[in-house]
Design an enzyme around this catalytic site. Structure first.
Site, PDB file in Angstrom:
ATOM      1  N   GLY A  52      36.937  32.445  45.742  1.00  0.00           N
ATOM      2  CA  GLY A  52      36.246  31.710  46.796  1.00  0.00           C
ATOM      3  C   GLY A  52      34.856  32.267  47.034  1.00  0.00           C
ATOM      4  O   GLY A  52      33.865  31.528  47.109  1.00  0.00           O
ATOM      5  N   ASP A  53      34.777  33.591  47.136  1.00  0.00           N
ATOM      6  CA  ASP A  53      33.474  34.245  47.284  1.00  0.00           C
ATOM      7  C   ASP A  53      32.629  34.082  46.023  1.00  0.00           C
ATOM      8  O   ASP A  53      31.437  33.746  46.082  1.00  0.00           O
ATOM      9  CB  ASP A  53      33.665  35.737  47.553  1.00  0.00           C
ATOM     10  CG  ASP A  53      33.996  36.036  48.996  1.00  0.00           C
ATOM     11  OD1 ASP A  53      33.302  35.502  49.879  1.00  0.00           O
ATOM     12  OD2 ASP A  53      34.941  36.797  49.249  1.00  0.00           O
ATOM     13  N   MET A  54      33.247  34.351  44.882  1.00  0.00           N
ATOM     14  CA  MET A  54      32.476  34.370  43.636  1.00  0.00           C
ATOM     15  C   MET A  54      31.986  32.983  43.243  1.00  0.00           C
ATOM     16  O   MET A  54      30.912  32.845  42.647  1.00  0.00           O
ATOM     17  CB  MET A  54      33.314  34.999  42.526  1.00  0.00           C
ATOM     18  CG  MET A  54      33.649  36.454  42.802  1.00  0.00           C
ATOM     19  SD  MET A  54      34.570  37.249  41.472  1.00  0.00           S
ATOM     20  CE  MET A  54      33.246  37.552  40.300  1.00  0.00           C
TER      21      MET A  54
END
Length: 392
Positions: free
Chosen positions: A163-165
């Site tokens: 999700g972050d990446m």
């Protein structure tokens, strides 16, 4: 990207991963951190000689400037640096940079060529817009967690913080496109990326299954929702990955099982038939493969040209010959830690890797240098700012 300067307000993961890749590609990255504790990830265990593994993983080759953005002097320094930068990167909630006096309109007025990239959880117009967003929240709302499990088991997050990446990766696409446009127009852009949007965009064929059938894909574990056989299969002493993405590989696999008869079996002859008869085919495969060891099957599948792999731990993956052959691990010297190994960016230019990495900076390590060399502050001015608590 030599000659490109990035002013990085971001912290934790979704922004720092993007700025680290830019640094690996040669950009100068100046990371602004809160004075007292710095980027939150500096405090995430485990530590090596006082430095967090998490911070190390995402912040090599950046200059650290410790700055109080709640002070007028800190904001002024940030503005002066933005006026000299090509890219500003931030991942606060929508509106935070505006409240600090460092929003896009303010910095654009100082530097019309500035590319200003905002990574948020949900974007400005989302009903979730004001909510805090972390990787697992984006994963849950994206639908990814619903299929990341064995049938009948509880939903599970991906082992990678995707999700972050995903937000980081799409921000790089946007920033590089804006740089290309600026070469022609001289004008910057406000690039906006939402983590949830990015993860939904990475659903690939999963979203298309829903659009085509009207049904949400169901969890199949390591198997594939529409390709059979594909996934993890048990052996006598473990598991092996098999991926029969084409009919040729399916034929090769059947022969490796000593079951060439399966090729002409009407239940298994074509993609659609195998999918419809998955429950009949998989026990046949399991019964044959559990007679022999993992090592036997890895050799045999390779002999028959069937895509295959063992399931490695992180340590085993980092120790495999492929990693050494591609020079994916870089060792740098850190004044606080000593010798430090890191996974490098896997982009080759004419067969050569990215620039040699520099060790992650300690908090505020580069404050004096940046103020002196980039902004022309005197030693007396820097000392006065330190006494006021605006920099450290």
């Amino acid at each position: 990207m030599s000659g490109i300067r990035v002013l990085d307000f971001s912290r934790i993961l979704s922004g720092p991963y993007a700025s680290m890749i830019l640094a690996d590609l040669g950009a100068e990255v100046i990371k602004l951190e809160p004075i007292e504790k710095g980027d939150e990830t500096r405090n995430f265990p485990p530590f090596v000689n006082g430095m967090s593994h998490y911070y190390i993983a995402l912040n090599r080759s950046k200059k650290s400037v410790a700055l109080d953005l709640k002070s007028p002097e800190g904001v002024q320094i940030a503005k002066e640096l933005a006026a000299q930068s090509d890219i500003v990167l931030e991942n606060f909630r929508p509106g935070v940079m505006d409240r600090l006096g460092l929003g896009y309109d303010v910095l654009k007025a100082l530097n019309p060529a500035l590319i200003y990239c905002s990574i948020t959880g949900f974007g400005r117009n989302s009903p979730h817009g004001d909510k805090p967003a972390f990787d697992i929240v984006a994963q849950a709302l994206s639908g990814v967690m619903s299929v990341n499990r064995e049938p009948g088991q509880a939903p599970n997050k991906l082992g990678l913080p995707l999700g972050d990446m995903a937000g980081s990766i799409f921000s790089l696409f946007g920033v590089l496109a804006a740089l290309h446009e600026r070469n022609a127009t001289g004008e910057g852009r406000h690039v906006e990326i939402a983590m949830l949007d990015s993860l939904i965009a990475m659903q690939g064929y999963l979203s298309q299954i829903y659009f085509v059938t009207g049904d949400s894909p169901q969890p199949v574990g390591t198997q594939h929702p529409s390709i059979v056989p594909y996934g993890s299969f048990p052996t006598q002493d473990g598991h092996v990955i098999v991926a029969c993405l084409t009919e040729r590989f399916w034929h090769n696999f059947a022969r490796s099982l000593d079951r060439a008869d399966l090729i002409d079996d009407p239940r298994f002859g074509q993609y659609q038939a195998r999918l419809a008869n998955r429950d009949a085919l998989e026990p046949i495969i399991h019964e044959r493969m559990t007679r022999d060891s993992t090592e036997y099957w890895l050799d045999r599948l390779t002999e028959f040209d069937v895509p295959n792999a063992p399931i490695l731990s992180i340590g085993e993956a980092l120790s495999q010959e492929h990693v050494a052959a591609h020079d994916l691990i870089e060792t740098v010297d850190h004044p606080q830690i000593g010798s430090l190994r890191m996974v490098r960016t896997p982009i080759l230019f004419d067969g050569e890797g990215s620039a040699c990495a520099e060790a992650p900076s300690t908090l505020g390590q580069d404050t004096d240098e940046v103020l002196r060399d980039k902004l022309g502050y005197s030693a007396e001015q820097i000392a006065a700012l330190q006494r006021k608590g605006a920099v450290s």
